[in-house]
Write a protein that holds these residues in place. Structure first.
Motif, PDB file in Angstrom:
ATOM      1  N   CYS A   1       0.828  -1.213   0.000  1.00  5.18           N
ATOM      2  CA  CYS A   1       0.000   0.000   0.000  1.00  5.18           C
ATOM      3  C   CYS A   1       0.861   1.262   0.000  1.00  5.18           C
ATOM      4  O   CYS A   1       0.563   2.223  -0.711  1.00  5.18           O
ATOM      5  CB  CYS A   1      -0.943   0.003   1.196  1.00  5.18           C
ATOM      6  N   GLY A   2       1.934   1.255   0.773  1.00 11.06           N
ATOM      7  CA  GLY A   2       2.837   2.404   0.791  1.00 11.06           C
ATOM      8  C   GLY A   2       3.497   2.623  -0.554  1.00 11.06           C
ATOM      9  O   GLY A   2       3.640   3.766  -1.016  1.00 11.06           O
ATOM     10  N   SER A   3       3.876   1.537  -1.208  1.00 10.07           N
ATOM     11  CA  SER A   3       4.496   1.653  -2.534  1.00 10.07           C
ATOM     12  C   SER A   3       3.505   2.175  -3.558  1.00 10.07           C
ATOM     13  O   SER A   3       3.835   3.042  -4.378  1.00 10.07           O
ATOM     14  CB  SER A   3       5.015   0.293  -2.995  1.00 10.07           C
ATOM     15  N   ALA A   4       2.271   1.661  -3.519  1.00 10.02           N
ATOM     16  CA  ALA A   4       1.244   2.145  -4.442  1.00 10.02           C
ATOM     17  C   ALA A   4       0.973   3.627  -4.198  1.00 10.02           C
ATOM     18  O   ALA A   4       0.798   4.399  -5.149  1.00 10.02           O
ATOM     19  CB  ALA A   4      -0.035   1.325  -4.284  1.00 10.02           C
ATOM     20  N   ALA A   5       0.966   4.042  -2.949  1.00  7.58           N
ATOM     21  CA  ALA A   5       0.755   5.460  -2.623  1.00  7.58           C
ATOM     22  C   ALA A   5       1.871   6.323  -3.206  1.00  7.58           C
ATOM     23  O   ALA A   5       1.621   7.397  -3.760  1.00  7.58           O
ATOM     24  CB  ALA A   5       0.662   5.652  -1.113  1.00  7.58           C
ATOM     25  N   LEU A   6       3.109   5.850  -3.107  1.00  5.60           N
ATOM     26  CA  LEU A   6       4.238   6.609  -3.668  1.00  5.60           C
ATOM     27  C   LEU A   6       4.142   6.706  -5.182  1.00  5.60           C
ATOM     28  O   LEU A   6       4.395   7.772  -5.761  1.00  5.60           O
ATOM     29  CB  LEU A   6       5.565   5.960  -3.274  1.00  5.60           C
ATOM     30  N   VAL A   7       3.787   5.601  -5.833  1.00  5.02           N
ATOM     31  CA  VAL A   7       3.660   5.602  -7.291  1.00  5.02           C
ATOM     32  C   VAL A   7       2.577   6.592  -7.720  1.00  5.02           C
ATOM     33  O   VAL A   7       2.773   7.399  -8.633  1.00  5.02           O
ATOM     34  CB  VAL A   7       3.357   4.181  -7.818  1.00  5.02           C
ATOM     35  N   ILE A   8       1.425   6.549  -7.044  1.00  6.94           N
ATOM     36  CA  ILE A   8       0.323   7.449  -7.391  1.00  6.94           C
ATOM     37  C   ILE A   8       0.710   8.899  -7.105  1.00  6.94           C
ATOM     38  O   ILE A   8       0.422   9.795  -7.905  1.00  6.94           O
ATOM     39  CB  ILE A   8      -0.963   7.036  -6.658  1.00  6.94           C
ATOM     40  N   ALA A   9       1.380   9.151  -5.984  1.00  6.96           N
ATOM     41  CA  ALA A   9       1.804  10.516  -5.664  1.00  6.96           C
ATOM     42  C   ALA A   9       2.778  11.044  -6.710  1.00  6.96           C
ATOM     43  O   ALA A   9       2.656  12.188  -7.181  1.00  6.96           O
ATOM     44  CB  ALA A   9       2.436  10.560  -4.278  1.00  6.96           C
ATOM     45  N   PHE A  10       3.740  10.216  -7.113  1.00  3.80           N
ATOM     46  CA  PHE A  10       4.702  10.629  -8.133  1.00  3.80           C
ATOM     47  C   PHE A  10       4.002  10.883  -9.466  1.00  3.80           C
ATOM     48  O   PHE A  10       4.260  11.883 -10.136  1.00  3.80           O
ATOM     49  CB  PHE A  10       5.808   9.581  -8.294  1.00  3.80           C
ATOM     50  N   ALA A  11       3.106   9.980  -9.858  1.00  2.00           N
ATOM     51  CA  ALA A  11       2.381  10.150 -11.122  1.00  2.00           C
ATOM     52  C   ALA A  11       1.511  11.403 -11.079  1.00  2.00           C
ATOM     53  O   ALA A  11       1.424  12.144 -12.068  1.00  2.00           O
ATOM     54  CB  ALA A  11       1.531   8.919 -11.411  1.00  2.00           C
ATOM     55  N   THR A  12       0.883  11.669  -9.936  1.00  2.00           N
ATOM     56  CA  THR A  12       0.040  12.860  -9.802  1.00  2.00           C
ATOM     57  C   THR A  12       0.872  14.128  -9.947  1.00  2.00           C
ATOM     58  O   THR A  12       0.488  15.058 -10.665  1.00  2.00           O
ATOM     59  CB  THR A  12      -0.693  12.847  -8.442  1.00  2.00           C
ATOM     60  N   LEU A  13       2.013  14.164  -9.276  1.00  2.00           N
ATOM     61  CA  LEU A  13       2.889  15.338  -9.393  1.00  2.00           C
ATOM     62  C   LEU A  13       3.398  15.520 -10.818  1.00  2.00           C
ATOM     63  O   LEU A  13       3.501  16.651 -11.308  1.00  2.00           O
ATOM     64  CB  LEU A  13       4.056  15.223  -8.415  1.00  2.00           C
ATOM     65  N   THR A  14       3.686  14.421 -11.478  1.00  2.00           N
ATOM     66  CA  THR A  14       4.142  14.487 -12.870  1.00  2.00           C
ATOM     67  C   THR A  14       3.049  15.049 -13.772  1.00  2.00           C
ATOM     68  O   THR A  14       3.306  15.921 -14.617  1.00  2.00           O
ATOM     69  CB  THR A  14       4.578  13.094 -13.354  1.00  2.00           C
ATOM     70  N   VAL A  15       1.824  14.564 -13.605  1.00  2.00           N
ATOM     71  CA  VAL A  15       0.698  15.066 -14.408  1.00  2.00           C
ATOM     72  C   VAL A  15       0.491  16.555 -14.145  1.00  2.00           C
ATOM     73  O   VAL A  15       0.269  17.342 -15.077  1.00  2.00           O
ATOM     74  CB  VAL A  15      -0.588  14.259 -14.106  1.00  2.00           C
ATOM     75  N   MET A  16       0.563  16.962 -12.882  1.00  2.00           N
ATOM     76  CA  MET A  16       0.399  18.382 -12.543  1.00  2.00           C
ATOM     77  C   MET A  16       1.495  19.226 -13.202  1.00  2.00           C
ATOM     78  O   MET A  16       1.208  20.293 -13.754  1.00  2.00           O
ATOM     79  CB  MET A  16       0.437  18.574 -11.024  1.00  2.00           C
ATOM     80  N   ALA A  17       2.728  18.749 -13.163  1.00  2.00           N
ATOM     81  CA  ALA A  17       3.840  19.507 -13.746  1.00  2.00           C
ATOM     82  C   ALA A  17       3.693  19.610 -15.267  1.00  2.00           C
ATOM     83  O   ALA A  17       3.871  20.696 -15.843  1.00  2.00           O
ATOM     84  CB  ALA A  17       5.167  18.844 -13.387  1.00  2.00           C
ATOM     85  N   ILE A  18       3.361  18.507 -15.910  1.00  2.00           N
ATOM     86  CA  ILE A  18       3.198  18.518 -17.369  1.00  2.00           C
ATOM     87  C   ILE A  18       2.023  19.406 -17.766  1.00  2.00           C
ATOM     88  O   ILE A  18       2.113  20.202 -18.705  1.00  2.00           O
ATOM     89  CB  ILE A  18       3.020  17.088 -17.911  1.00  2.00           C
ATOM     90  N   GLY A  19       0.913  19.273 -17.036  1.00  2.00           N
ATOM     91  CA  GLY A  19      -0.259  20.091 -17.337  1.00  2.00           C
ATOM     92  C   GLY A  19       0.005  21.570 -17.154  1.00  2.00           C
ATOM     93  O   GLY A  19      -0.427  22.403 -17.949  1.00  2.00           O
ATOM     94  N   THR A  20       0.741  21.910 -16.104  1.00  2.00           N
ATOM     95  CA  THR A  20       1.075  23.308 -15.857  1.00  2.00           C
ATOM     96  C   THR A  20       1.997  23.841 -16.949  1.00  2.00           C
ATOM     97  O   THR A  20       1.803  24.955 -17.452  1.00  2.00           O
ATOM     98  CB  THR A  20       1.738  23.465 -14.470  1.00  2.00           C
ATOM     99  N   ALA A  21       2.986  23.039 -17.341  1.00  2.00           N
ATOM    100  CA  ALA A  21       3.907  23.453 -18.406  1.00  2.00           C
ATOM    101  C   ALA A  21       3.172  23.625 -19.730  1.00  2.00           C
ATOM    102  O   ALA A  21       3.537  24.479 -20.545  1.00  2.00           O
ATOM    103  CB  ALA A  21       5.034  22.434 -18.551  1.00  2.00           C
ATOM    104  N   ALA A  22       2.124  22.837 -19.947  1.00  2.00           N
ATOM    105  CA  ALA A  22       1.350  22.915 -21.193  1.00  2.00           C
ATOM    106  C   ALA A  22       0.240  23.968 -21.106  1.00  2.00           C
ATOM    107  O   ALA A  22      -0.571  24.078 -22.016  1.00  2.00           O
ATOM    108  CB  ALA A  22       0.754  21.560 -21.511  1.00  2.00           C
ATOM    109  N   HIS A  23       0.193  24.698 -20.002  1.00  2.00           N
ATOM    110  CA  HIS A  23      -0.797  25.766 -19.792  1.00  2.00           C
ATOM    111  C   HIS A  23      -2.236  25.252 -19.830  1.00  2.00           C
ATOM    112  O   HIS A  23      -3.128  25.915 -20.348  1.00  2.00           O
ATOM    113  CB  HIS A  23      -0.605  26.901 -20.805  1.00  2.00           C
ATOM    114  N   ILE A  24      -2.440  24.069 -19.261  1.00  2.00           N
ATOM    115  CA  ILE A  24      -3.784  23.514 -19.157  1.00  2.00           C
ATOM    116  C   ILE A  24      -4.468  24.182 -17.964  1.00  2.00           C
ATOM    117  O   ILE A  24      -3.823  24.458 -16.945  1.00  2.00           O
ATOM    118  CB  ILE A  24      -3.730  21.984 -18.995  1.00  2.00           C
ATOM    119  N   ASN A  25      -5.744  24.432 -18.088  1.00  2.00           N
ATOM    120  CA  ASN A  25      -6.541  25.039 -17.022  1.00  2.00           C
ATOM    121  C   ASN A  25      -6.238  24.335 -15.698  1.00  2.00           C
ATOM    122  O   ASN A  25      -6.244  23.107 -15.619  1.00  2.00           O
ATOM    123  CB  ASN A  25      -8.024  24.915 -17.387  1.00  2.00           C
ATOM    124  N   ALA A  26      -5.989  25.096 -14.654  1.00  2.00           N
ATOM    125  CA  ALA A  26      -5.592  24.529 -13.359  1.00  2.00           C
ATOM    126  C   ALA A  26      -6.722  23.776 -12.656  1.00  2.00           C
ATOM    127  O   ALA A  26      -6.456  22.870 -11.874  1.00  2.00           O
ATOM    128  CB  ALA A  26      -5.069  25.637 -12.449  1.00  2.00           C
TER     129      ALA A  26
END
Length: 194
Positions: free
Chosen positions: A70-95
């Motif tokens: 469960c801890g590993s899955a949480a880390l994977v999801i947290a990392f993926a979420t941060l990555t999506v947020m960073a890519i979306g922000t860089a692409a100027h997608i609505n926040a």
């Protein structure tokens, strides 16, 4: 039962959609639908369809292995979420859809834990929180769709977190993976992603 909760959630979502469609008109409702589509796409990437890994991990009989999975899955999801947020922000997608997706990735983690532990009553509270909030906030926030999207996601994520806190020891989720459990989480997420 689970079916009644799903029917109630669908009915509340339909009521909210009707309120928004009536008050916004076709152009405004189309904008709402676009925000939802962007959010759902971001959420899929942010969670990497990791619900299966979480459910498998939370169902593990061995307490230490369960905590690692469960801890590993949480880390994977947290990392993926941060990555999506960073890519979306860089692409100027609505926040708003990005923020909503980030909040809902937490909801996904919590509801998956509750599903695996067969905590039906607590899962029901978590699952109904978002549709109830959407139905109640649709009219007051009809002129601020981004805020409506974020507020309903925040309420759903908070409800999921509070229900998990009532039923799961926080210490049980703080362990992280050894090499073997990290491979197990990666293989389950990878199988569902393909």
């Amino acid at each position: 039962s689970q079916t009644r909760i799903q029917i109630a959630g669908a009915a509340l979502s339909a009521i909210a959609a009707k309120i928004l469609a009536t008050s916004l008109g076709p152009a405004g409702f189309s904008q709402w639908q676009t925000l939802l589509q962007v959010r759902n796409l971001a959420l899929g990437a942010a969670t990497m369809n990791g619900q299966a890994a979480i459910i498998q991990g939370a169902s593990e009989p061995d307490q230490h292995l369960r905590a690692e999975l469960c801890g590993s899955a949480a880390l994977v999801i947290a990392f993926a979420t941060l990555t999506v947020m960073a890519i979306g922000t860089a692409a100027h997608i609505n926040a708003a859809p990005l923020t909503s997706a980030a909040l809902l990735s937490g909801f996904t983690f919590g509801s998956s834990i509750l599903t695996a532990r067969q905590e039906r009553r607590h899962l029901g509270v978590a699952l109904l929180a978002g549709p109830v909030a959407l139905a109640l906030l649709a009219w007051p926030l009809r002129n601020s769709l981004g805020l409506l999207l974020i507020a309903t996601a925040a309420i759903a994520a908070t409800a999921s977190y509070s229900q998990v806190r009532m039923r799961v020891s926080p210490r049980g989720l703080r362990r992280f993976a050894t090499g073997a459990t990290a491979l197990t989480v990666a293989s389950v997420i990878g199988a569902w992603t393909l």
